[in-house]
Design a protein around this motif. Structure first.
Motif: not given
Length: 212
Positions: A135-159
């Motif tokens: 499912h193209e849209k579902a895969n794209a959604y998960l790609d974006q969500l995984e990337l968002l988790v990584d970015k939020m984790t880094k932002a949290k670490e950097l406060k």
């Protein structure tokens, strides 16, 4: 004495043994309930005591009730022609047996609780692998969500609160995509896998947001 009276006397003696056993169990439970338990066996007559006074009141109530039943058992056995020496041997044996049963049950409950807690921790900490979706849209959604988790984790670490709030807004906006994805994906056998993995990522985000 007639046969009928003999049967009646024997029945009363059996009742006295039953009363003695119940009384001994109440005494054993009473002593164990001075410490807090995950669950309690509460006689209906002592339910108001527990509600008002908690486990200590319940423990004292059980001791009093148990002692009363033990005395009643002794009196009933003696009044029906039983030898006092017999009941004075049986009742202590009941008490010992009751304490053993109570301790064994208590230990079993503690082991079961530890196993349940351990199992819950294992389930909580266990990472779910990303499902393979056609499912193209579902895969794209998960790609974006995984990337968002990584970015939020880094932002949290950097406060970096500003960056985190921006990413949080992106997360809320991205969730709108589910309205298009779920109706289509729910018709497939991969929907449950998608839902579980999505929930795992959402939980990570919510933990960073301080919600869970």
């Amino acid at each position: 004495m007639t046969t009928e009276s003999n049967v009646k006397t024997a029945a009363e003696k059996v009742k006295s043994f039953a009363m003695g056993f119940i009384g001994s169990m109440f005494v054993a439970l009473g002593f164990s309930y001075f410490s807090e338990q995950s669950s309690y066996r509460i006689p209906r007559i002592l339910l108001p005591v527990y509600e008002f006074l908690g486990n200590i009141g319940l423990a004292i109530g059980l001791l009093i009730l148990g002692a009363a039943l033990l005395y009643a058992a002794y009196a009933k056995f003696k009044n029906n022609g039983g030898r006092p020496a017999v009941i004075l041997i049986v009742l202590p044996l009941f008490l010992v047996f009751s304490f053993v049963i109570t301790k064994w049950t208590e230990n079993g409950s503690k082991v079961k609780e530890k196993q349940q807690i351990s199992g819950n921790k294992d389930n909580t900490n266990k990472e779910i692998s990303r499902p393979k979706l056609d499912h193209e849209k579902a895969n794209a959604y998960l790609d974006q969500l995984e990337l968002l988790v990584d970015k939020m984790t880094k932002a949290k670490e950097l406060k970096d609160d500003t960056a985190f709030k921006t990413l949080e807004a992106e997360y809320f906006e991205q969730m709108n995509q589910l309205a298009d994805i779920i109706p289509q994906l729910s018709k497939t056998d991969k929907y449950a896998d998608f839902a579980h993995y999505n929930a795992q990522l959402a939980q990570k985000i919510n933990q960073m947001r301080g919600i869970e």
